[in-house]
Write an enzyme that holds these catalytic residues in place. Structure first.
Site, PDB file in Angstrom:
ATOM      1  N   CYS A  37       0.993  -1.193   0.040  1.00  0.00           N
ATOM      2  CA  CYS A  37      -0.011   0.120   0.073  1.00  0.00           C
ATOM      3  C   CYS A  37       0.927   1.329   0.113  1.00  0.00           C
ATOM      4  O   CYS A  37       1.625   1.376   1.098  1.00  0.00           O
ATOM      5  CB  CYS A  37      -0.952  -0.086   1.210  1.00  0.00           C
ATOM      6  SG  CYS A  37      -1.857   1.409   1.510  1.00  0.00           S
ATOM      7  N   CYS A  79       0.462   3.260   2.836  1.00  0.00           N
ATOM      8  CA  CYS A  79       1.275   2.987   4.333  1.00  0.00           C
ATOM      9  C   CYS A  79       2.630   3.155   4.295  1.00  0.00           C
ATOM     10  O   CYS A  79       3.310   3.330   5.343  1.00  0.00           O
ATOM     11  CB  CYS A  79       0.728   1.182   4.278  1.00  0.00           C
ATOM     12  SG  CYS A  79      -0.894   0.729   4.259  1.00  0.00           S
TER      13      CYS A  79
END
Length: 520
Positions: A77, A80
């Site tokens: 991600c 993230c």
């Protein structure tokens, strides 16, 4: 095959081996300490603890921290990856041996992109990445949650998308004022030991730390000699039965069973030094209180400055906890074991000399545990009186934790019959010894172990005829307290300790050890 072709093949094999080694170093479940940054040789510290489905419960159940944050993310991600530096800035404050505010919040992360964590992420109904949860560590270990559950003690952090916002969220919920620029030992949030009796419960972690650190010091300075081996053995026997931490009791038993192997009489001889490169022997690789100890930081015993409190505080708490856990028949054995241990293994020369002088002044054997506990308390206060004067003149004391006569009235008002000040400025205190002993047994007994009792690290309390649980994850069996009491009653009674400690394979060696120590 030509020489050039062979070289090419060999080079390709080397590249494969190097690549596989690097990949193995980043297997799931490991705690990342140093991570490569870009293509350079630089390294950054990873403060947050990586968790997975295998270690999630154990880490969160065993942590000394009061609160925990779990970040659920996915390694693929982009958001993230962008958030990680923010999370690490906050984790630096709370995690690791250099934490600015240790023992407050354990900051962890779980990678939901790994198949091993699928069920774990589902258990917490992770709906987006990154997703942060806050709660008591033990609650994470015991249950999952739905994000909208109002009664759950685990709650979602709704505003932590930057380091500043996350610290602000933590401060709001703790009533604190932590800042991203906080530095170690510049901490105004340390709690005073004299105002909150419950603080001693956090010292059980420091007792473990002090136990492990004491062994480290003994090995670093090669203090196990032919004439000091008996002192260490007797102190270990005391720890096996009465250490307030169950895992330290286990570890002490393991060391005692394998003492001849871990600490052979000739361990410091020149020929042995060639084999033992680190100079610590086999005992240097043994973790007496478990793999999580030492942690590298202090909690109850943490000073406001780097060079105050710490190990000496943790050791005093350990000695007091031992004094209130022994039985009457063990009091003289415990007294000698403690005095000899300090005399032979405490590295501060002035400290151990003064302590041993007070030991030597005792002319009548102790008959009750009460007598020994009160003697140790009185001795500690004498040390505090001496240090009060020295630190005041040198300016070396801890301003947030000045030396005081213990216990102060805030903790035990009933302990004081009268408290007057002499003309020369010194205090004259008349103590109610019954109340003092009652305070000591409660403070260093039940209250000290209350946190670990909740987490199951203590097992049953050691009382008359109880069983000390020394069952390890391997093939160890239990040791009756009565057998250990035989050690304490008189060193010549070692033959009474006739039970198995680990397995049938260890029995013959253990009886040989008992026989060799019988006439000590």
């Amino acid at each position: 095959m030509s020489m050039s072709e062979a070289c090419v093949i060999l080079f390709a094999i080397m590249l494969l081996l190097i690549s596989s080694k690097e990949a193995a170093s980043f297997q799931s479940g490991s705690r990342s300490i140093l991570l490569a940054v870009g293509g350079e040789n630089k390294a950054v510290v990873d403060y947050a603890v990586d968790l997975n489905s295998k270690n999630f419960d154990s880490v969160l159940r065993d942590t000394p921290a009061t609160h925990a944050i779990v970040e659920f993310f996915a390694s693929w991600c982009p958001a993230c990856r962008n958030y990680k530096p923010h999370y690490e800035k906050v984790a630096r404050l709370f995690n690791g041996p250099d934490a600015v505010h240790p023992g407050i919040v354990l900051m962890t992360r779980v990678d939901c992109a790994l198949k091993i964590n699928n069920k774990l992420c589902d258990k917490f109904s992770v709906s987006h990445y990154p997703m942060l949860f806050w709660g008591p560590p033990s609650k994470f270990a015991s249950q999952g949650m739905e994000p909208k559950e109002e009664k759950s003690e685990i709650r979602m952090i709704d505003d932590g998308r930057t380091a500043e916002h996350l610290v602000s969220w933590i401060n709001k919920h703790l009533g604190s004022s932590y800042g991203l620029d906080d530095e170690k030992f510049e901490n105004e949030h340390l709690h005073s030991n004299t105002s909150d009796p419950g603080q001693i419960a956090r010292a059980v972690y420091d007792v473990e730390e002090a136990t492990a650190f004491a062994i480290e010091i003994i090995l670093e300075h090669k203090m196990i000699k032919q004439h000091t081996r008996v002192s260490l053995i007797k102190f270990l026997q005391l720890l096996v039965v009465h250490h307030p931490s169950k895992r330290c009791r286990k570890g002490s038993a393991e060391v005692l069973v394998n003492f001849d192997d871990l600490c052979p009489p000739d361990m410091w001889s020149p020929d042995k030094q060639e084999v033992v490169s680190d100079g610590k022997g086999m005992l240097g690789n043994f973790q007496i209180c478990g793999k999580e100890v030492p942690r590298g930081y202090w909690m109850f015993c943490r000073g406001s400055k780097n060079d105050t409190r710490g190990f000496s505080c943790g050791l005093w708490v350990l000695l007091h906890s031992l004094s209130v856990r022994i039985e009457d028949g063990e009091s003289q054995f415990a007294f000698r074991a403690v005095c000899d241990f300090i005399h032979n293994f405490f590295i501060c020369e002035d400290c151990r000399r003064h302590f041993y002088q007070m030991c030597s002044s005792v002319t009548v054997p102790f008959n009750t545990s009460r007598d020994f506990a009160l003697w140790l308390w009185s001795t500690h206060n004498k040390v505090n009186k001496r240090l009060m004067k020295e630190k005041a003149s040198l300016g070396t004391g801890d301003p947030k934790f000045p030396k005081v006569i213990w216990p102060p009235k805030q903790l035990c008002s009933l302990c004081y019959l009268s408290h007057n000040r002499r003309e020369n400025g010194t205090s004259q205190i008349d103590w109610d010894m019954n109340e003092v002993y009652k305070f000591l047994t409660g403070y260093y007994g039940k209250t000290l172990t209350s946190l670990y009792k909740e987490k199951g690290h203590l097992g049953d309390e050691v009382t008359d005829g109880a069983i000390v649980d020394l069952v390890a994850s391997t093939n160890a069996v239990v040791v009756p307290v009565g057998a250990a009491l035989a050690i304490a009653l008189a060193s010549c009674a070692f033959g009474a300790l006739a039970c198995c400690w680990r397995s049938q394979q260890k029995t013959r060696k253990y009886y040989h050890q008992l026989h060799s120590l019988k006439n000590i």
